[in-house]
Design an enzyme around this catalytic site. Sequence first.
Site, PDB file in Angstrom:
ATOM      1  N   CYS A 518     113.803 -39.120 -32.993  1.00 28.17           N
ATOM      2  CA  CYS A 518     113.106 -40.231 -33.644  1.00 28.17           C
ATOM      3  C   CYS A 518     113.936 -40.888 -34.737  1.00 28.17           C
ATOM      4  CB  CYS A 518     111.754 -39.777 -34.180  1.00 28.17           C
ATOM      5  SG  CYS A 518     111.863 -38.458 -35.412  1.00 28.17           S
ATOM      6  N   HIS A 784     108.787 -37.241 -39.130  1.00 30.59           N
ATOM      7  CA  HIS A 784     108.798 -38.135 -37.966  1.00 30.59           C
ATOM      8  C   HIS A 784     109.058 -39.565 -38.421  1.00 30.59           C
ATOM      9  CE1 HIS A 784     108.049 -39.681 -34.018  1.00 30.59           C
ATOM     10  NE2 HIS A 784     107.021 -40.424 -34.435  1.00 30.59           N
TER      11      HIS A 784
END
Length: 873
Positions: A518, A784
């Site tokens: 990510c 994230h």
Amino acid sequence: METKQKYSKYALISRQIELISSSDVDCNVNNSNARTDKLMVFPGSSIKIIGTPDGKESEKCIVQILDFNTYTNSQFYEIKSSYLVRVADDIWPFVISIANLESRLRLVCNKEQCLWLTTLKLNDLVTVQGELFKKGNLCFDCIVRYIGPVEELNPVGYFFGLEILHLNSGHSPQAKDIPFATKYLNCEPYLSIFATADWIAPVSSELKHKLSAKKLMNDTIERVYTAILPATLNLHAQRSDNKYKKRQPTAQFYDCLPGKSTDKQEAETMTESIKTDDRIPINEEKENVDLADLLGTNWPTNAGGAGMMLNRTQSATKPSDNKLETCLPSSLTCESFSKNNEKCPDASSSPLDVKSNLEINNSNYQQLSEIPGTKLTIGSLVEVSDSGPSDFYGVIRWIGIPPNLTNIMVGIEVEDDPNLRNLNTSDGTYNGVRLFKCREGGAIFVPSNKCASDHRFVETEGSCLVNTISPDVNGIKFGHVDCPPVLGAVPPLGVQNVDELEEICGKFKGIQGHHNSCYLDATLFSMFTFSSVFDSILYRRPDPQDISHYRAVQNVLRDEIVNPLRKNVFVRADRVMKLRKFLDQLSSVSGLTSEEKDPEEFLNSLLSQIMKVEPFLKLSSGQDSYFYQLFVEKDERLTFPTVQQLFEQSFHSSDIKLKEVPSCLIIQMPRFGKSYKMYPRILPSQFLDITDIIEDSPRQCTVCGKLAEYECRECFGCLQAGSGLDCTAFCQKCLNTVHMHAKRANHKSKKLSVPRDFKVMADHMILPRLYMDLFAVVCIETSHYVAFVKAGSGPDAPWCFFDSMADRKGEKNGYNIPEMISVRELPKWLSDEGARHINERSVKDKDLPEHAKRLFCDAYMCMYQSTDVMMYH
């Protein structure tokens, strides 16, 4: 008599002088609007000659100052005639479009340049100097496609609309700023240049000779040779000249802007007609041109009669001689073909038709997906055995069996330049048939038995570090969504409004995440989807100091990630994994294929260590950097600080400045690790004012607004609440006044360095402010990374939210589903009033809308770009 004059009533002033208004002329205007009796003018200022003081010949003239962009000065002034440089009628339209006064004067004084300009017409060849785009010694060879007004650039004056002939110097640096190019030219902005007359020059004699030889061929031959025109010129060949729809110039010029009030007698318009002869003149000089060298002698059957003549002539020569001994007569025409009972090709046919015929012709080639008996497929990295001193390396782009052959042939795009070894190279064509596309001189075709896996990427046990790509297998593994490589140059996505953005949003859009990717997905999506500020990374040619795998990494980044993202709005995870394996193997940052990393680690690996990109930021301390980390002490008075406030506070506390305006500015928020945040909420500033942090940049006095001459760093934040670096700049008078106060009496100031030329003009202009536009915000929450990316230009442009792992299909052997979502409210949230309203209404973070919470509370990195500077890099 007046119609025979060579020079008009218009002229330029040749020196700096203070003009005195003339009392001998009845202005016939409302005196309440009359301007001052004295006016300082500078060399290159444009004027209109009204007459002489007594109406007879005199050493003095009565003139009116012309300023086409602001106002019409209705006052009249006296000036010596010797201080004027008269401008010819046919040159005046080109002069007034030039903004720089010195450049205007220099052009008018260059008589040879002016004479050459008057002879230019459509389809002539010119060169644009690279200095226009701060490109050093580069130049752009172009063909003239339009001469006339361009209202988007200047309300008056003539511009040259040019089409780039080749990409030796890259795409048009203006591409981002001329979306209107197709209104005037029949080509895309990245192949277009609009230039004023002071930036163009005749083409080099070498190029002129090369092209003059080609002009010997008539329309029949031209249609044939465009089928396999070298890659350096094929962009021109792919557009049919007979389809151009030229925008005719209005050719009207005014003493003031249309619609501005002026006296009827002084509102004279001057009409200039531009010749629109589209024909390219044939060079009638006799030239000894070897057409075999120029056009080649291995033409396919569908190339027509001219191609067959070249082939037959070649077959009649000695086997050892691959050149034509005789030149094709310059009198070759369609009539001569008719006499030989050969059909004359339609001269108006588009070169695209010939190209499509070639592509159809490759159906005779039996294409394979892999080399039998090996694991080598299309996309595999290979090394090729050669009779030279060493092997060379590349990527398989085509595998198959050509007609009339039984052996398997492999088309390879090589890393280095094999021309040094006298190899037969092409741009992906074989025997005149295109099998794949790459740069000119970058493709070779070799027997399959000369190919082996690149040993540099094979571990001791024999497993490949960079796996080959099998579209079928990976399509199933990552969700049945195809993701073929896209070759060539693909511009960023262009979105005009929210509705258009929502059409391309949804599931399986963006970059697919895989194995903690990510950090990389969000950063790449921000960098390339809607912006071209980083595009130089995709197209820069390798230098001697680059690593040996430079070309391979660049190809994967461009052809397998950025281009598919821009064309199909989707990149599959296995494509990104190829890049991650390169980065992991070739840089000092380990764990890039599986571990959690930060965007700055990825950027350091890609930009600094592998692609060797020139740092964006050049600091006054002598250091260079790709991004800037905000280091600030927490100010308890700031509950919802903006990036602008923190940015200025950080530069002030560090006592550094930027040496120049960067094309891109990546700012890391003041947070430490993935959890600690100095401020619970931060507002990303839509526009970042960098005027006061650029070294030696003209600044405004914080009190009176005039040119600042001094800086007092101790005044930062003390004149008024919330003030920043702008409150540290003063003119001499205001510096003394402000520091008469007892609290500021002991402050120490330093003199600012201001260019001398700017000092002279400062009182006659508004001091410019330098701004950069926010185009992406990378956010983090619980390790994230996601991104908000701007999909257009302007404060009201739509924004989208991107998450490479928004959803998942399956467990251990499953795959992630990326998603793009349009965020309609985001432009409002970024505005000062909208941000204040939502911040006051939602005291607790949980009360904020989902995307607003991520934007304000989780911002990790803000990306800004300068639309003025980026086209020069």
